[in-house]
Design a protein around this motif. Sequence first.
Motif, PDB file in Angstrom:
ATOM      1  N   HIS A 159       0.861  -1.177   0.000  1.00 50.14           N
ATOM      2  CA  HIS A 159       0.000   0.000   0.000  1.00 50.14           C
ATOM      3  C   HIS A 159       0.895   1.224   0.000  1.00 50.14           C
ATOM      4  N   ILE A 160       0.777   2.043  -1.042  1.00 44.32           N
ATOM      5  CA  ILE A 160       1.560   3.262  -1.183  1.00 44.32           C
ATOM      6  C   ILE A 160       0.635   4.459  -0.993  1.00 44.32           C
ATOM      7  N   LEU A 161       1.006   5.346  -0.078  1.00 47.65           N
ATOM      8  CA  LEU A 161       0.247   6.566   0.179  1.00 47.65           C
ATOM      9  C   LEU A 161       1.107   7.756  -0.214  1.00 47.65           C
ATOM     10  N   THR A 162       0.576   8.613  -1.077  1.00 41.39           N
ATOM     11  CA  THR A 162       1.325   9.814  -1.470  1.00 41.39           C
ATOM     12  C   THR A 162       0.593  11.056  -0.953  1.00 41.39           C
ATOM     13  N   GLU A 168       1.371  15.446  -9.573  1.00 38.56           N
ATOM     14  CA  GLU A 168       1.906  15.667 -10.911  1.00 38.56           C
ATOM     15  C   GLU A 168       1.720  14.458 -11.815  1.00 38.56           C
ATOM     16  N   TYR A 169       1.820  13.268 -11.262  1.00 39.29           N
ATOM     17  CA  TYR A 169       1.649  12.038 -12.048  1.00 39.29           C
ATOM     18  C   TYR A 169       0.546  11.204 -11.413  1.00 39.29           C
ATOM     19  N   LEU A 170      -0.348  10.697 -12.236  1.00 37.79           N
ATOM     20  CA  LEU A 170      -1.432   9.850 -11.755  1.00 37.79           C
ATOM     21  C   LEU A 170      -1.033   8.390 -11.940  1.00 37.79           C
ATOM     22  N   HIS A 171      -1.035   7.637 -10.846  1.00 38.54           N
ATOM     23  CA  HIS A 171      -0.642   6.231 -10.881  1.00 38.54           C
ATOM     24  C   HIS A 171      -1.872   5.339 -10.987  1.00 38.54           C
ATOM     25  N   VAL A 172      -1.744   4.250 -11.714  1.00 35.82           N
ATOM     26  CA  VAL A 172      -2.790   3.239 -11.838  1.00 35.82           C
ATOM     27  C   VAL A 172      -2.340   2.004 -11.068  1.00 35.82           C
ATOM     28  N   GLY A 175       0.674  -3.896  -9.079  1.00 36.51           N
ATOM     29  CA  GLY A 175       0.907  -4.778  -7.944  1.00 36.51           C
ATOM     30  C   GLY A 175       0.520  -4.128  -6.634  1.00 36.51           C
ATOM     31  N   CYS A 176       0.541  -2.812  -6.593  1.00 40.79           N
ATOM     32  CA  CYS A 176       0.260  -2.062  -5.363  1.00 40.79           C
ATOM     33  C   CYS A 176      -1.083  -1.341  -5.441  1.00 40.79           C
ATOM     34  N   VAL A 177      -1.628  -1.037  -4.276  1.00 42.73           N
ATOM     35  CA  VAL A 177      -2.746  -0.097  -4.213  1.00 42.73           C
ATOM     36  C   VAL A 177      -2.134   1.243  -3.832  1.00 42.73           C
ATOM     37  N   ILE A 178      -2.435   2.273  -4.634  1.00 44.50           N
ATOM     38  CA  ILE A 178      -1.814   3.593  -4.455  1.00 44.50           C
ATOM     39  C   ILE A 178      -2.901   4.628  -4.210  1.00 44.50           C
ATOM     40  N   ASN A 179      -2.853   5.268  -3.054  1.00 47.31           N
ATOM     41  CA  ASN A 179      -3.755   6.362  -2.735  1.00 47.31           C
ATOM     42  C   ASN A 179      -2.979   7.666  -2.805  1.00 47.31           C
ATOM     43  N   GLN A 180      -3.458   8.597  -3.643  1.00 47.04           N
ATOM     44  CA  GLN A 180      -2.777   9.872  -3.841  1.00 47.04           C
ATOM     45  C   GLN A 180      -3.635  11.004  -3.286  1.00 47.04           C
ATOM     46  N   ARG A 181      -3.081  11.739  -2.322  1.00 50.06           N
ATOM     47  CA  ARG A 181      -3.800  12.833  -1.676  1.00 50.06           C
ATOM     48  C   ARG A 181      -3.163  14.159  -2.074  1.00 50.06           C
ATOM     49  N   GLU A 182      -3.983  15.084  -2.537  1.00 51.73           N
ATOM     50  CA  GLU A 182      -3.499  16.401  -2.939  1.00 51.73           C
ATOM     51  C   GLU A 182      -3.866  17.431  -1.881  1.00 51.73           C
ATOM     52  N   ILE A 183      -2.862  18.220  -1.471  1.00 52.68           N
ATOM     53  CA  ILE A 183      -3.106  19.277  -0.492  1.00 52.68           C
ATOM     54  C   ILE A 183      -4.048  20.324  -1.091  1.00 52.68           C
ATOM     55  N   GLY A 184      -5.033  20.711  -0.299  1.00 55.07           N
ATOM     56  CA  GLY A 184      -6.021  21.680  -0.762  1.00 55.07           C
ATOM     57  C   GLY A 184      -7.261  21.028  -1.318  1.00 55.07           C
ATOM     58  N   GLN A 185      -7.107  19.798  -1.796  1.00 54.47           N
ATOM     59  CA  GLN A 185      -8.254  19.075  -2.348  1.00 54.47           C
ATOM     60  C   GLN A 185      -8.643  17.900  -1.461  1.00 54.47           C
ATOM     61  N   ASP A 186      -7.662  17.100  -1.054  1.00 61.55           N
ATOM     62  CA  ASP A 186      -7.925  15.899  -0.262  1.00 61.55           C
ATOM     63  C   ASP A 186      -7.477  16.044   1.187  1.00 61.55           C
ATOM     64  N   ALA A 187      -6.684  17.062   1.469  1.00 61.04           N
ATOM     65  CA  ALA A 187      -6.221  17.341   2.829  1.00 61.04           C
ATOM     66  C   ALA A 187      -5.969  18.837   2.942  1.00 61.04           C
ATOM     67  N   ALA A 201      -2.582   2.729   7.237  1.00 62.46           N
ATOM     68  CA  ALA A 201      -1.815   1.490   7.058  1.00 62.46           C
ATOM     69  C   ALA A 201      -0.947   1.465   5.801  1.00 62.46           C
ATOM     70  N   PRO A 202      -0.131   2.493   5.577  1.00 61.52           N
ATOM     71  CA  PRO A 202       0.733   2.458   4.395  1.00 61.52           C
ATOM     72  C   PRO A 202       1.990   1.632   4.643  1.00 61.52           C
ATOM     73  N   ASP A 203       2.513   1.024   3.596  1.00 64.52           N
ATOM     74  CA  ASP A 203       3.841   0.410   3.640  1.00 64.52           C
ATOM     75  C   ASP A 203       4.888   1.402   3.155  1.00 64.52           C
ATOM     76  N   VAL A 204       4.475   2.278   2.216  1.00 63.44           N
ATOM     77  CA  VAL A 204       5.347   3.299   1.644  1.00 63.44           C
ATOM     78  C   VAL A 204       4.604   4.632   1.713  1.00 63.44           C
ATOM     79  N   ILE A 205       5.297   5.659   2.180  1.00 61.76           N
ATOM     80  CA  ILE A 205       4.720   7.002   2.206  1.00 61.76           C
ATOM     81  C   ILE A 205       5.586   7.900   1.348  1.00 61.76           C
ATOM     82  N   MET A 206       4.981   8.503   0.340  1.00 62.48           N
ATOM     83  CA  MET A 206       5.700   9.472  -0.485  1.00 62.48           C
ATOM     84  C   MET A 206       5.202  10.866  -0.111  1.00 62.48           C
ATOM     85  N   ILE A 207       6.123  11.681   0.402  1.00 61.54           N
ATOM     86  CA  ILE A 207       5.809  13.068   0.770  1.00 61.54           C
ATOM     87  C   ILE A 207       6.399  13.960  -0.312  1.00 61.54           C
TER      88      ILE A 207
END
Length: 369
Positions: A159-162, A168-172, A175-187, A201-207
């Motif tokens: 599980h990857i959380l960004t 800037e890039y939309l992931h599909v 193998g992973c489930v990727i949740n992308q949060r945008e500041i101002g829109q989703d947080a 419960a992320p395994d990877v966090i991309m800040i």
Amino acid sequence: MDAYAYLYQCLGKVVSLKGHDLFLKVGSVPRARVGSTVVPLPFEAVTDKETRAIVETVLNPAQKSLLEQNRSVDFSFSLFEEMQRFRGNIFWQQNRYSVVIRMLWKDLPSFEELHIPLALRDIAVEQSGIILIGGTVGMGKTTTINAMINWMNAKSQRHILTIEDPIEYLHVDKGCVINQREIGQDANDFASALKYAVRQAPDVIMIGEMRDAESFKYALSASEVGRLVVSTIHAKSVVQIFDRVLGFFPQAQQDTILNHLSYHITCFAVEKLIVKKDGRTMVPAFEIMLGNGIVRELVREKEFAKIPQALRNAAHEGMQTMDDAIFKLWEDREISDREALSASEKPMELEKRMKGIEVQSQRTSILGA
């Protein structure tokens, strides 16, 4: 002409020129950055009506509010049937809007397309630790970490959380489930997004960017409990990354932060884009430091001046200094003498090396010296 049609026209020209940035300023003709030069485009001068139409069309309500509050806002959007992605900033100047838009890769690029060293591909599938990609503005840091996310997505099941500003890039999902949060829109902001990230419960966090003590404390805490944290930071060298990180904290806390960090360094890298011989396209040079035992001990002992030699000594592990990377690009005839020397922090030493005079070529003892 509506805003999207106007952007389509201008950005289409930028794409055809193999440019990188579009500049829209009221009263001036549109301009594009091609290589290292900003050139005029064959269109009429930008009007106040056109920039206001872009604001109304491209920005969402939250972004419009931020623009009025901060007088500047970041945004991203897609255009063309091929869903080309763009990143932009709208800001006030002389009581009017100006717009700068950067063209992103149409598809998520591979490591080969981006000329990223294999060492960075390999560490993308590490289970835990901190990966920081440094560089100055516009050097491709975000593209690099998204290429790493794309590789994780293809080669692992996690599980990857960004958390990004903007996305800037939309992931599909692959193998992973990727949740992308945008500041101002989703947080609302990075702080609130990070506060609740652990419950997701992320395994990877991309800040998107390491900006302050709060975000870095979160990265340390997350890595200590077995998560992998990937982010960017503004720095010109691997050593300067430590300066930037320590600068987030009061002096009394710096030794503790440094000690904790030393155990969780997976990779610190710095990226620099250099104009190729064609004068239009860019190629990256990377300084790479991996978290081996020697590096971690040097960090704990605050022996930062010895890190460049440690990188040279560990070339067989995939580490390299920035000048090593620049020299390789020059040796492969990718870049000119002038661009190589301009990109180097130590041009006199690099010039000697280019002339066949080796500088510090031997392996040198680091610890116990």
